[in-house]
Design a protein around this motif. Sequence first.
Motif, PDB file in Angstrom:
ATOM      1  N   MET A  30     -24.817  23.085  56.802  1.00 33.17           N
ATOM      2  CA  MET A  30     -23.896  22.120  56.224  1.00 33.17           C
ATOM      3  C   MET A  30     -24.355  21.981  54.825  1.00 33.17           C
ATOM      4  O   MET A  30     -23.473  21.866  54.202  1.00 33.17           O
ATOM      5  N   ARG A  31     -25.301  21.652  54.591  1.00 38.36           N
ATOM      6  CA  ARG A  31     -26.213  21.444  53.097  1.00 38.36           C
ATOM      7  C   ARG A  31     -26.037  22.825  52.554  1.00 38.36           C
ATOM      8  O   ARG A  31     -25.631  22.731  51.221  1.00 38.36           O
ATOM      9  N   ARG A  32     -26.129  24.048  52.895  1.00 34.28           N
ATOM     10  CA  ARG A  32     -25.936  24.991  52.110  1.00 34.28           C
ATOM     11  C   ARG A  32     -24.447  25.128  51.820  1.00 34.28           C
ATOM     12  O   ARG A  32     -24.097  25.802  50.961  1.00 34.28           O
ATOM     13  N   SER A  33     -23.633  25.145  52.924  1.00 34.36           N
ATOM     14  CA  SER A  33     -22.052  25.016  52.587  1.00 34.36           C
ATOM     15  C   SER A  33     -21.733  24.477  51.295  1.00 34.36           C
ATOM     16  O   SER A  33     -20.916  24.867  50.315  1.00 34.36           O
ATOM     17  N   ILE A  34     -22.357  23.264  51.352  1.00 30.61           N
ATOM     18  CA  ILE A  34     -21.703  22.230  50.433  1.00 30.61           C
ATOM     19  C   ILE A  34     -22.474  22.755  48.887  1.00 30.61           C
ATOM     20  O   ILE A  34     -21.593  22.889  47.977  1.00 30.61           O
ATOM     21  N   ALA A  35     -23.629  22.720  48.954  1.00 31.75           N
ATOM     22  CA  ALA A  35     -24.290  23.201  47.640  1.00 31.75           C
ATOM     23  C   ALA A  35     -23.789  24.561  47.287  1.00 31.75           C
ATOM     24  O   ALA A  35     -23.682  24.701  46.038  1.00 31.75           O
ATOM     25  N   GLU A  36     -23.794  25.535  47.879  1.00 29.24           N
ATOM     26  CA  GLU A  36     -23.363  26.976  47.720  1.00 29.24           C
ATOM     27  C   GLU A  36     -21.889  27.420  47.394  1.00 29.24           C
ATOM     28  O   GLU A  36     -21.587  28.258  46.441  1.00 29.24           O
ATOM     29  N   LEU A  37     -21.140  26.496  48.224  1.00 34.18           N
ATOM     30  CA  LEU A  37     -19.585  27.076  48.493  1.00 34.18           C
ATOM     31  C   LEU A  37     -18.720  26.081  47.681  1.00 34.18           C
ATOM     32  O   LEU A  37     -17.692  26.237  47.509  1.00 34.18           O
ATOM     33  N   CYS A  38     -19.188  25.128  47.371  1.00 30.52           N
ATOM     34  CA  CYS A  38     -18.166  23.759  47.194  1.00 30.52           C
ATOM     35  C   CYS A  38     -18.415  23.315  45.445  1.00 30.52           C
ATOM     36  O   CYS A  38     -18.369  22.026  45.224  1.00 30.52           O
ATOM     37  N   GLY A  39     -18.849  24.165  44.913  1.00 31.68           N
ATOM     38  CA  GLY A  39     -19.010  24.117  43.379  1.00 31.68           C
ATOM     39  C   GLY A  39     -17.614  23.481  42.743  1.00 31.68           C
ATOM     40  O   GLY A  39     -17.716  22.755  41.754  1.00 31.68           O
ATOM     41  N   ALA A  40     -16.703  23.934  42.918  1.00 30.37           N
ATOM     42  CA  ALA A  40     -15.114  23.413  42.697  1.00 30.37           C
ATOM     43  C   ALA A  40     -15.115  21.914  42.702  1.00 30.37           C
ATOM     44  O   ALA A  40     -14.555  21.237  41.993  1.00 30.37           O
ATOM     45  N   ASP A  41     -15.864  21.320  43.641  1.00 28.48           N
ATOM     46  CA  ASP A  41     -15.772  19.957  44.249  1.00 28.48           C
ATOM     47  C   ASP A  41     -17.100  19.354  43.315  1.00 28.48           C
ATOM     48  O   ASP A  41     -16.626  18.153  42.926  1.00 28.48           O
ATOM     49  N   HIS A  42     -18.328  19.762  43.417  1.00 30.58           N
ATOM     50  CA  HIS A  42     -19.315  18.919  42.883  1.00 30.58           C
ATOM     51  C   HIS A  42     -19.520  19.533  41.558  1.00 30.58           C
ATOM     52  O   HIS A  42     -20.347  18.717  40.763  1.00 30.58           O
ATOM     53  N   HIS A  43     -19.138  20.491  41.146  1.00 32.45           N
ATOM     54  CA  HIS A  43     -19.031  21.026  39.541  1.00 32.45           C
ATOM     55  C   HIS A  43     -20.778  21.407  39.203  1.00 32.45           C
ATOM     56  O   HIS A  43     -20.963  20.913  38.038  1.00 32.45           O
ATOM     57  N   ASP A  44     -21.317  21.372  40.273  1.00 29.23           N
ATOM     58  CA  ASP A  44     -22.916  21.601  40.033  1.00 29.23           C
ATOM     59  C   ASP A  44     -23.526  20.292  39.356  1.00 29.23           C
ATOM     60  O   ASP A  44     -24.627  20.368  38.581  1.00 29.23           O
ATOM     61  N   ASP A  45     -22.919  19.072  39.596  1.00 28.94           N
ATOM     62  CA  ASP A  45     -23.297  17.740  38.927  1.00 28.94           C
ATOM     63  C   ASP A  45     -24.465  17.362  40.069  1.00 28.94           C
ATOM     64  O   ASP A  45     -23.983  16.818  41.171  1.00 28.94           O
ATOM     65  N   PRO A  46     -25.797  17.264  39.816  1.00 27.61           N
ATOM     66  CA  PRO A  46     -26.628  16.796  40.616  1.00 27.61           C
ATOM     67  C   PRO A  46     -26.452  15.308  41.333  1.00 27.61           C
ATOM     68  O   PRO A  46     -26.747  15.251  42.404  1.00 27.61           O
ATOM     69  N   ALA A  47     -25.996  14.547  40.713  1.00 33.55           N
ATOM     70  CA  ALA A  47     -25.444  13.204  41.058  1.00 33.55           C
ATOM     71  C   ALA A  47     -24.447  13.231  42.339  1.00 33.55           C
ATOM     72  O   ALA A  47     -24.824  12.691  43.404  1.00 33.55           O
ATOM     73  N   ILE A  48     -23.547  13.993  41.795  1.00 30.89           N
ATOM     74  CA  ILE A  48     -22.420  14.220  42.976  1.00 30.89           C
ATOM     75  C   ILE A  48     -22.801  14.899  44.243  1.00 30.89           C
ATOM     76  O   ILE A  48     -22.536  14.577  45.365  1.00 30.89           O
TER      77      ILE A  48
END
Length: 144
Positions: A1-19
Amino acid sequence: MRRSIAELCGADHHDDPAILQRWLDNKTPAVVGGWIAHPDNFVLVAVEEETVLAVGIVRHDGEITCNYVSPDARFRGVSKAMLAQLEATARDHGNDVCHLISTETAHRLYLSAVYEDCGVPQGKFGTTSSFPMLKRLTGESHTS
């Protein structure tokens, strides 16, 4: 789950560490263990040999609360297969609708699986958009 979010969901978190941190905060072994043990949840896991490729959760009421694929399994049809099984599980337990909140990243997947947007985008975990969606399951054949 964590890798999926961190590596695949950049369109959502925009590589913003806080988000990203807010989104990952509840993806701990203890919390996920609680989801697995919760009596309203059906948890499905796709594995290949000893590797987890995807995990999905559908509730008794037809809400899909998780559908994560490993970055190693992206574009192999695993997400679509998991979604089909989540829908079949919901249907087998008397639901004629599945509903979920989609990420920006997964929105196209759900649209291609005949989900419809059913509300205004929300800002989940501080992301810029997350889409309430639903799909009517009536008339579909059961998957075995």
